[in-house]
Design a protein around this motif. Structure first.
Motif, short mmCIF file in Angstrom:
data_model
loop_
_atom_site.label_atom_id
_atom_site.label_comp_id
_atom_site.label_asym_id
_atom_site.label_seq_id
_atom_site.Cartn_x
_atom_site.Cartn_y
_atom_site.Cartn_z
N LEU A 51 0.83 -1.19 0.00
CA LEU A 51 0.00 0.00 0.00
C LEU A 51 0.87 1.25 0.00
CD1 LEU A 51 -2.75 1.30 0.10
CD2 LEU A 51 -2.76 1.00 2.58
N ARG A 52 1.90 1.24 0.80
CA ARG A 52 2.82 2.38 0.83
C ARG A 52 3.47 2.58 -0.54
NH1 ARG A 52 5.78 0.82 4.77
NH2 ARG A 52 7.61 0.10 3.62
N TYR A 53 3.81 1.46 -1.18
CA TYR A 53 4.40 1.54 -2.52
C TYR A 53 3.42 2.16 -3.52
CZ TYR A 53 5.97 0.23 -7.13
OH TYR A 53 6.33 0.29 -8.45
N LEU A 54 2.18 1.68 -3.52
CA LEU A 54 1.18 2.19 -4.48
C LEU A 54 0.96 3.69 -4.31
CD1 LEU A 54 -1.59 -0.56 -4.59
CD2 LEU A 54 0.05 0.03 -6.37
N LEU A 55 0.85 4.14 -3.06
CA LEU A 55 0.64 5.56 -2.83
C LEU A 55 1.84 6.37 -3.29
CD1 LEU A 55 -1.07 5.42 0.69
CD2 LEU A 55 -2.14 6.03 -1.50
N SER A 56 3.04 5.85 -3.05
CA SER A 56 4.25 6.54 -3.51
C SER A 56 4.28 6.59 -5.04
CB SER A 56 5.48 5.80 -2.98
OG SER A 56 6.67 6.41 -3.44
N LYS A 57 3.90 5.49 -5.68
CA LYS A 57 3.87 5.46 -7.15
C LYS A 57 2.90 6.50 -7.70
CE LYS A 57 2.63 2.54 -11.09
NZ LYS A 57 2.47 1.17 -11.61
N VAL A 58 1.71 6.54 -7.16
CA VAL A 58 0.70 7.47 -7.66
C VAL A 58 1.11 8.91 -7.35
CG1 VAL A 58 -1.71 8.18 -7.46
CG2 VAL A 58 -1.14 5.76 -7.56
N TYR A 59 1.70 9.13 -6.18
CA TYR A 59 2.15 10.49 -5.84
C TYR A 59 3.16 10.99 -6.86
CZ TYR A 59 4.64 14.32 -3.66
OH TYR A 59 5.22 15.54 -3.43
N TRP A 60 4.21 10.17 -7.11
CA TRP A 60 5.30 10.63 -7.98
C TRP A 60 4.93 10.60 -9.46
CZ3 TRP A 60 8.92 13.50 -6.16
CH2 TRP A 60 9.41 13.32 -4.85
N LEU A 61 4.40 9.46 -9.92
CA LEU A 61 4.23 9.29 -11.36
C LEU A 61 2.98 9.97 -11.91
CD1 LEU A 61 5.44 5.62 -11.94
CD2 LEU A 61 6.74 7.72 -11.53
N SER A 62 1.94 10.06 -11.07
CA SER A 62 0.74 10.77 -11.49
C SER A 62 0.78 12.23 -11.02
CB SER A 62 -0.52 10.08 -10.94
OG SER A 62 -1.66 10.90 -11.12
N GLY A 63 0.96 12.43 -9.72
CA GLY A 63 0.86 13.77 -9.16
C GLY A 63 1.98 14.71 -9.53
N VAL A 64 3.25 14.25 -9.35
CA VAL A 64 4.40 15.14 -9.58
C VAL A 64 4.80 15.18 -11.05
CG1 VAL A 64 6.84 15.53 -9.03
CG2 VAL A 64 5.26 14.82 -7.23
N LEU A 65 5.01 14.00 -11.65
CA LEU A 65 5.51 13.96 -13.03
C LEU A 65 4.39 14.02 -14.06
CD1 LEU A 65 8.26 11.19 -12.68
CD2 LEU A 65 8.55 13.66 -12.59
N GLY A 66 3.21 13.53 -13.70
CA GLY A 66 2.15 13.39 -14.68
C GLY A 66 1.07 14.45 -14.65
N ASN A 67 1.25 15.49 -13.83
CA ASN A 67 0.24 16.56 -13.75
C ASN A 67 -1.16 16.02 -13.49
OD1 ASN A 67 2.06 18.74 -14.24
ND2 ASN A 67 2.07 18.19 -16.42
N GLY A 68 -1.24 14.99 -12.66
CA GLY A 68 -2.53 14.45 -12.27
C GLY A 68 -3.12 13.43 -13.22
N LYS A 69 -2.39 13.08 -14.30
CA LYS A 69 -2.90 12.07 -15.22
C LYS A 69 -2.74 10.68 -14.61
CE LYS A 69 -1.88 14.84 -19.33
NZ LYS A 69 -1.08 14.94 -20.58
N PRO A 70 -3.59 9.74 -14.96
CA PRO A 70 -3.57 8.42 -14.31
C PRO A 70 -2.41 7.54 -14.75
CG PRO A 70 -5.27 8.49 -16.00
CD PRO A 70 -4.73 9.88 -15.90
#
Length: 306
Positions: free
Chosen positions: A209-228
């Protein structure tokens, strides 16, 4: 010429089954000067996304024992290409990494060692401009190579990438602005002959779970401008020793908590998750610091009892 034409037509057919299109082919050569073919594959409607596949020109994957894994590889790549940054992955420790400049296929070691080598690079991909990266020389023993269907990119990329992530988790790769290639031994310690599968990290639900949240934070939120981003990636499932279904289950739970939105197999960061930036930046800093050589300060000062 016949083998080249066969390879191109086979790749085009396999790509079409995976929902990809063949954009271009280029003649190239491997580390030892043998001819290869570089294929650029893309997703219809997403012209900015490209998958590069380099294969030995004489390679024939259109066989009963090789075709299924090629098909699975291209199907996974088609889904991964929908990520904002398909080349990016996250480590269990919380480091976002971009994988690139891999020189497929493997070549035999030139130092006399009984190994196959592939060179590549990983960059710290946290949105900064620090240029921290590690040049990689991933080595596979001849014994280990016997369990791989073919020493070509589609059959080895997943376990090589995961071995690199695991080596980062061990603190055995240092991120620098320049430097020599660093070794990543891909050995039988990453494979269970009894279970006939790769094993990298034993994780529980809390760690996943910690991994998934980290993945979504970095790859979607930071690098992906909120894209899935693709949440049920089999490459992640292999790395965490779990299943795609389990990753999707946990993502669904966190969507209910408001930390991500879930659309089929893709998850996007929410403002609630992005509000935890300090937590993920601290984890990144700790993981990055763990990769740096640590010195005994008393010995540095000349206080060793020798």
């Amino acid at each position: 010429m016949t083998s080249k034409a066969n390879l191109v037509s086979s790749i085009e057919a396999a790509a079409a089954k995976a929902g990809l299109k063949l954009v271009s082919t280029t003649e190239a050569s491997d580390f030892n000067g043998q001819p290869t073919q570089i294929f650029q594959l893309g997703l219809p409607g997403l012209d900015d996304r490209r998958l590069q596949l380099e294969l030995t020109e004489a390679f024939d994957f259109d066989k009963a024992d090789l075709l299924p894994e090629m098909t699975a590889h291209l199907t996974g790549e088609a889904r991964r290409l929908r990520n904002p940054h398909p080349e990016c992955y996250v480590t269990l420790g919380g480091l976002p990494l971009a994988f690139g400049k891999f020189q497929w296929p493997f070549h035999r070691s030139t130092s006399g060692a009984d190994t196959y080598i592939v060179h590549g690079e990983i960059d710290l991909a946290d949105g900064g401009t620090h240029n921290l990266h590690a040049k990689i020389a991933a080595s596979v023993t001849v014994t280990f190579a016997e369990i791989v269907p073919a020493m070509e990119q589609p059959y080895a990329e997943s376990f090589v990438y995961n071995a690199i992530r695991k080596t980062v988790d061990f603190g055995q790769l240092e991120f620098l602005k320049s430097g020599n290639r660093q070794p990543v031994p891909v050995t039988t310690r990453f494979y269970s002959r009894w279970q006939k599968k790769f094993l990298f990290t034993e994780t529980d639900d809390q760690e996943r779970l910690r991994y998934l949240l980290s993945k979504v934070y970095w790859l979607s939120g930071v690098l992906g401008n909120g894209k899935p981003v693709w949440i049920s990636d089999p490459r992640d499932a292999q790395y965490l020793n779990t299943t795609e279904q389990d990753l999707l289950r946990m993502a669904g739970h966190e969507a209910g908590e408001g930390l991500m939105t879930l659309d089929s197999e893709y998850a996007a960061a929410t403002p609630k998750l992005m509000a935890r930036a300090a937590e993920y930046e601290a984890a990144r800093d700790a993981a990055l610091n763990f990769t740096k050589p640590q010195f005994n300060e008393s010995m540095r000062s000349g206080h060793a009892n020798m």
